[in-house]
Design an enzyme around this catalytic site. Structure first.
Site, PDB file in Angstrom:
ATOM      1  N   TYR A  22      -3.270   7.528  -8.963  1.00 50.50           N
ATOM      2  CA  TYR A  22      -3.091   6.190  -9.512  1.00 50.50           C
ATOM      3  C   TYR A  22      -3.013   6.189 -11.032  1.00 50.50           C
ATOM      4  CZ  TYR A  22      -3.762   3.519  -5.224  1.00 50.50           C
ATOM      5  OH  TYR A  22      -3.606   2.953  -3.994  1.00 50.50           O
ATOM      6  N   LYS A  49      -8.545  17.223   1.332  1.00 51.26           N
ATOM      7  CA  LYS A  49      -7.431  17.989   1.921  1.00 51.26           C
ATOM      8  C   LYS A  49      -7.523  19.396   1.330  1.00 51.26           C
ATOM      9  CE  LYS A  49      -3.644  18.379   4.346  1.00 51.26           C
ATOM     10  NZ  LYS A  49      -3.657  18.331   5.832  1.00 51.26           N
ATOM     11  N   ASP A  98      -6.417  14.091   7.243  1.00 52.52           N
ATOM     12  CA  ASP A  98      -5.579  13.785   8.417  1.00 52.52           C
ATOM     13  C   ASP A  98      -6.444  13.666   9.668  1.00 52.52           C
ATOM     14  OD1 ASP A  98      -6.078  16.491   8.087  1.00 52.52           O
ATOM     15  OD2 ASP A  98      -4.109  17.163   8.772  1.00 52.52           O
ATOM     16  N   ASP A 149      -7.509   4.525  -0.367  1.00 52.85           N
ATOM     17  CA  ASP A 149      -6.627   3.372  -0.207  1.00 52.85           C
ATOM     18  C   ASP A 149      -6.115   3.320   1.237  1.00 52.85           C
ATOM     19  OD1 ASP A 149      -4.901   1.191  -0.912  1.00 52.85           O
ATOM     20  OD2 ASP A 149      -3.241   2.617  -0.968  1.00 52.85           O
ATOM     21  N   ASP A 191      -7.530   0.769   4.629  1.00 49.12           N
ATOM     22  CA  ASP A 191      -6.700  -0.147   5.435  1.00 49.12           C
ATOM     23  C   ASP A 191      -6.839   0.179   6.918  1.00 49.12           C
ATOM     24  OD1 ASP A 191      -5.743  -1.600   3.291  1.00 49.12           O
ATOM     25  OD2 ASP A 191      -3.646  -1.461   3.906  1.00 49.12           O
TER      26      ASP A 191
HETATM   27  C1  IPM Z   1      -6.094  -2.005  -2.671  1.00 46.98           C
HETATM   28  C2  IPM Z   1      -4.651  -2.328  -2.917  1.00 46.98           C
HETATM   29  C3  IPM Z   1      -4.263  -1.864  -4.310  1.00 46.98           C
HETATM   30  C4  IPM Z   1      -4.473  -0.360  -4.350  1.00 46.98           C
HETATM   31  C5  IPM Z   1      -2.840  -2.242  -4.728  1.00 46.98           C
HETATM   32  C6  IPM Z   1      -2.603  -3.721  -4.633  1.00 46.98           C
HETATM   33  C7  IPM Z   1      -2.520  -1.734  -6.108  1.00 46.98           C
HETATM   34  O1  IPM Z   1      -3.857  -1.746  -1.932  1.00 46.98           O
HETATM   35  O2  IPM Z   1      -6.952  -2.541  -3.402  1.00 46.98           O
HETATM   36  O3  IPM Z   1      -6.378  -1.232  -1.766  1.00 46.98           O
HETATM   37  O4  IPM Z   1      -3.594   0.403  -3.957  1.00 46.98           O
HETATM   38  O5  IPM Z   1      -5.557   0.057  -4.780  1.00 46.98           O
HETATM   39 MG    MG Z   2      -4.920  -0.767  -0.399  1.00 46.28          MG
END
Ligand code: IPM
Ligand code: MG
Length: 370
Positions: free
Chosen positions: A145, A202, A235, A259, A263
């Site tokens: 990032y 990894k 993975d 990240d 999710d």
């Molecule tokens: C998160 C989001 C952000 C990230 C984006 C919006 C830049 O996906 O907070 O997880 O990738 O960190």
């Molecule tokens: Mg995210």
């Protein structure tokens, strides 16, 4: 004794942001009244709305106000309006990344918990998700990032491949102290939970991961030998998360892996609109929902404000040490759900129409149950 006053820098941002932020503030004000504490909220611009107003996704005034505050409460940024094919155009997400870096928020805590009342919302079988209660500790200011990156035209490649010579790279870099401090946060979190840390890397491919694993183990052996530590490749973690999610307690990992895995972990619950997060450093902290700005439903008054409200709850715990009051918020949300109140995203066929609430009505409901 004078009444305690906390200054909260509120960043409504884009999409459903302003709508859910209003409910976060509503609940905060109600908690303040009950606890005899003043929360003074001051709105500032971030993301796409900041680009529209002053050309920058993170105006200096916003970062300055955040630094001067006692805590930052953010809603969401981004939307198709600011999608541009011009790589130099400002992007709303830069506001988020900028404030993370600007406040030195290297630790991101994303708790994932199944609410009994919403267990049916998951796409996984009930016996798989039973008892899921984990937290992802994501490194937030390093790795891909924030690494060196470039996009350029490569003459040589162009000749060999029909004139298409564009190239780009991003770099993943970690310094020992960056791994050390996030590892410490993970072990500290585990001590207050079920005492288990899964470190995700990894190592079979990446040098940063080999450094990661070495440092995590050193911190463990020297400072937290009583905490259970396991290593898992990223993975494999992706598989195990949906295979045996209830086995995890604290998962610690670098920025990009975190990240993606957060999710996935959020989807285990089936209700992204319920998940809060805290970003912590050594100064002012920031709290925000895990879900996005949902531009498709913005302005309709139907967005789920519960993640925003729960983020305000995390703020009470982590920024103001008001654990008891944070408990009020969590318990109110739980009882609202237990009594069958839903926003549209978490309603199902069994929800009576008169129990499906809009954004503001859901905020009112939580206040009523406080
Ligand atoms: C998160 C989001 C952000 C990230 C984006 C919006 C830049 O996906 O907070 O997880 O990738 O960190
Ligand atoms: Mg995210």
């Amino acid at each position: 004794m004078a009444k305690a006053t906390y200054h909260v820098c509120t960043l409504p941002g884009d999409g459903i942001g302003p709508e859910i932020m209003a409910e976060g503030k509503k609940v905060l004000a109600a908690v303040g009244e009950k606890a005899d504490v003043d929360f003074v909220c001051e709105d500032h611009l971030i993301g796409g709305s900041a680009i529209d107003a002053c050309g920058s996704p993170l105006p200096d005034a916003t970062l300055d106000a955040a630094k001067a505050s006692d805590a930052v409460l953010l809603a969401s940024v981004g939307g198709p309006k600011w999608d541009s094919t011009d790589p130099k155009a400002p992007r709303p997400e830069q506001g988020l990344l900028g404030i993370r870096k600007g406040l030195g928020l290297y630790t991101n805590l994303r708790p994932v918990k199944i609410y009994d009342a919403l267990a049916g919302a998951s796409t996984l079988r009930p016996e798989v998700i039973k008892g899921v209660d984990l937290v992802i500790v994501r490194e937030l200011t390093g790795g891909l990032y924030f690494g060196r990156r470039e996009r350029f035209y490569d003459e040589e490649g162009a000749g060999a491949n029909g004139g298409r010579g564009q190239r780009a790279y991003d770099t993943m870099e970690y310094r020992e102290y960056e791994v050390e401090r996030i590892a410490r946060k993970a072990f500290e979190a585990a001590r207050k939970r079920r005492n288990k840390v899964t470190s995700v890397d990894k190592r079979n491919v990446l040098e940063t991961s080999r450094l990661w694993r070495e440092v995590v183990h050193r911190v463990h052996d020297e400072e937290f030998p009583e905490v259970e530590l396991e290593d898992l490749l990223v993975d494999n973690t992706a598989m195990q998360l949906i295979n045996r999610p209830a086995d995890f307690d604290v998962i610690v990992t670098e920025n990009t892996f975190g990240d993606i895995l957060s999710d996935e972990a959020a989807q285990i619950t089936g209700s992204l609109g319920m998940l809060a997060s805290a970003s912590l450093g050594d100064g002012v902290s920031l709290f925000e929902p895990s879900a996005g700005s949902a531009p498709d439903i913005a302005g309709k008054g139907i967005a789920n404000p519960l993640a925003q409200i729960l983020s305000a709850g995390m703020m009470l715990t982590y920024a103001f040490d008001m654990t008891e009051e944070a408990g009020w918020v969590e318990s109110a949300v739980e009882r609202v759900l237990d009594d069958g109140w839903r926003t549209r995203d978490i309603a199902d066929d069994a929800t009576p129409a008169d129990h499906v609430l809009g954004t503001a009505a859901m905020g009112d409901k939580v206040v009523e149950y406080l």
